[in-house]
Design an enzyme around this catalytic site. Structure first.
Site, PDB file in Angstrom:
ATOM      1  N   ALA A  71    -144.470  -1.206  53.944  1.00  0.00           N
ATOM      2  CA  ALA A  71    -145.805  -1.332  54.529  1.00  0.00           C
ATOM      3  C   ALA A  71    -146.780  -0.608  53.603  1.00  0.00           C
ATOM      4  O   ALA A  71    -146.389   0.313  52.867  1.00  0.00           O
ATOM      5  CB  ALA A  71    -145.818  -0.719  55.921  1.00  0.00           C
ATOM      6  N   GLY A 116    -140.822  -1.596  55.328  1.00  0.00           N
ATOM      7  CA  GLY A 116    -141.153  -2.886  55.944  1.00  0.00           C
ATOM      8  C   GLY A 116    -140.584  -4.066  55.160  1.00  0.00           C
ATOM      9  O   GLY A 116    -140.297  -5.117  55.731  1.00  0.00           O
ATOM     10  N   GLU A 119    -137.182  -4.441  56.337  1.00  0.00           N
ATOM     11  CA  GLU A 119    -137.220  -4.916  57.722  1.00  0.00           C
ATOM     12  C   GLU A 119    -137.544  -6.405  57.802  1.00  0.00           C
ATOM     13  O   GLU A 119    -136.977  -7.130  58.623  1.00  0.00           O
ATOM     14  CB  GLU A 119    -138.260  -4.090  58.504  1.00  0.00           C
ATOM     15  CG  GLU A 119    -137.828  -2.643  58.637  1.00  0.00           C
ATOM     16  CD  GLU A 119    -138.925  -1.757  59.198  1.00  0.00           C
ATOM     17  OE1 GLU A 119    -139.919  -1.515  58.491  1.00  0.00           O
ATOM     18  OE2 GLU A 119    -138.796  -1.329  60.346  1.00  0.00           O
ATOM     19  N   GLU A 139    -138.977   5.685  55.165  1.00  0.00           N
ATOM     20  CA  GLU A 139    -140.148   6.121  55.946  1.00  0.00           C
ATOM     21  C   GLU A 139    -140.153   7.613  56.238  1.00  0.00           C
ATOM     22  O   GLU A 139    -141.218   8.226  56.321  1.00  0.00           O
ATOM     23  CB  GLU A 139    -140.229   5.348  57.269  1.00  0.00           C
ATOM     24  CG  GLU A 139    -140.626   3.886  57.128  1.00  0.00           C
ATOM     25  CD  GLU A 139    -139.455   2.952  56.898  1.00  0.00           C
ATOM     26  OE1 GLU A 139    -138.325   3.425  56.608  1.00  0.00           O
ATOM     27  OE2 GLU A 139    -139.669   1.732  56.999  1.00  0.00           O
TER      28      GLU A 139
END
Ligand code: COA
Length: 265
Positions: A71, A116, A119, A139
């Site tokens: 992200a 992300g 993911e 993260e």
């Protein structure tokens, strides 16, 4: 014949017959997932679904270095708690949309798939990894946790112990290790990654499309319910397929010793 569908700012969508290729496209930022990109990814998959004739999609990243390096940290650094929750909700909606698609999605991970990025790859049906691929959920290095389904889909893919180890340490692993733990299905030479994904996509696209859609639905939904309920889902889908033209064609073609011509009906 390859063609470009709707133009997005951060996502490329190409079609080659029944196979679509979706490319995360912010290469100067290692395809980091900002609000625009995640929103456009959802729109791109909605568009492919609505076209009604996509049988398989491949998801990959633009440039030589990354599938997606996570992200967008610059964007996240300014988020309030409400904005962060809403960003996670968006990622979850897109992940659910990918799992709910009527066609399989193959992740062709061509480099970093971190945070992300990992993911989003996990929301695909399965993963092929370039020999340059790197996976991780880093993260915790930033003081946060995976927010697009990583804690849950990673555990379901590789087992709870390995998921805990990756999420707690933030360690980044290479392609061979990703295959060893069942995160990726195979390592492919970097230059061959897309052709491998396309070959497998074409093979899947040649099968009965309604059967593939039902197979995906039962595999995805069955994974989250008790076995008896999952088996009931399977039995219902198996029965329903006997009302399709593809089932009649597939079995008739076998008996007539010829290839089946599936219509997706
Ligand atoms: N968010 C925002 N920007 C990112 C990013 C991310 N997750 N990952 C990379 N970028 C940007 C960099 O800031 C840099 O931008 P700049 O050229 O404007 O400075 C550009 O992408 C290239 O990245 P860079 O760090 O220079 O590449 P590198 O090859 O030296 O390192 C990584 C690659 C993946 C190791 C490194 O970029 C990194 O650690 N990224 C963050 C990974 C992460 O923590 N992801 C989880 C987020 S929840």
């Amino acid at each position: 014949m390859s063609s470009q569908a709707t133009a997005y700012e951060t996502v490329l969508v190409e079609r080659d017959g029944h196979v679509a290729t979706v490319t995360l496209n912010r290469p100067d930022k290692l395809n980091a997932l900002n609000l625009t990109l995640v929103t456009e990814l959802g729109k791109a998959f909605a568009e492919l679904e609505a076209s009604g004739d996509v049988r398989v999609a491949i998801l990959t990243g633009a440039g030589e270095k990354a599938f997606a390096a996570g992200a967008d940290i610059a964007a996240m650094s300014e988020m309030s708690t409400a904005q962060a929750k809403s960003f996670a909700d968006l990622g979850h909606r897109v992940g659910a949309q990918m799992e709910g698609a009527s066609f399989p999605i193959i992740a062709a991970v061509n480099g970093f798939a971190l945070g992300g990025g990992c993911e989003i790859a996990l929301a695909c049906d399965f993963i092929y990894a370039s020999d340059k691929a790197k996976f991780g959920q880093p993260e915790v290095n930033l003081g946060v946790i995976p927010g697009f389904g990583g804690t849950q889909r990673l555990a379901r893919r590789v087992g709870i112990g390995r998921a805990r180890e990756l999420c707690f340490t933030g360690d980044v692993i290479g392609a061979d290790e990703a295959v060893r733990i069942g995160l990726a299905n195979a390592v492919v030479a970097h230059a061959e990654l897309l052709s491998k994904a396309r070959d497998v996509a074409k093979k899947i696209a040649s099968k009965g499309p309604v059967a593939i859609a039902q197979c995906k639905r039962v595999l995805v939904r069955g994974a989250d319910v008790p076995l008896a309920t999952a088996n009931e889902l399977e039995a219902q889908a198996f029965g329903a397929l006997f009302g399709t033209r593809d089932q009649r064609e597939g079995m008739k073609a076998f008996l007539e010793k010829r290839p089946a011509a599936f219509e997706g009906k």
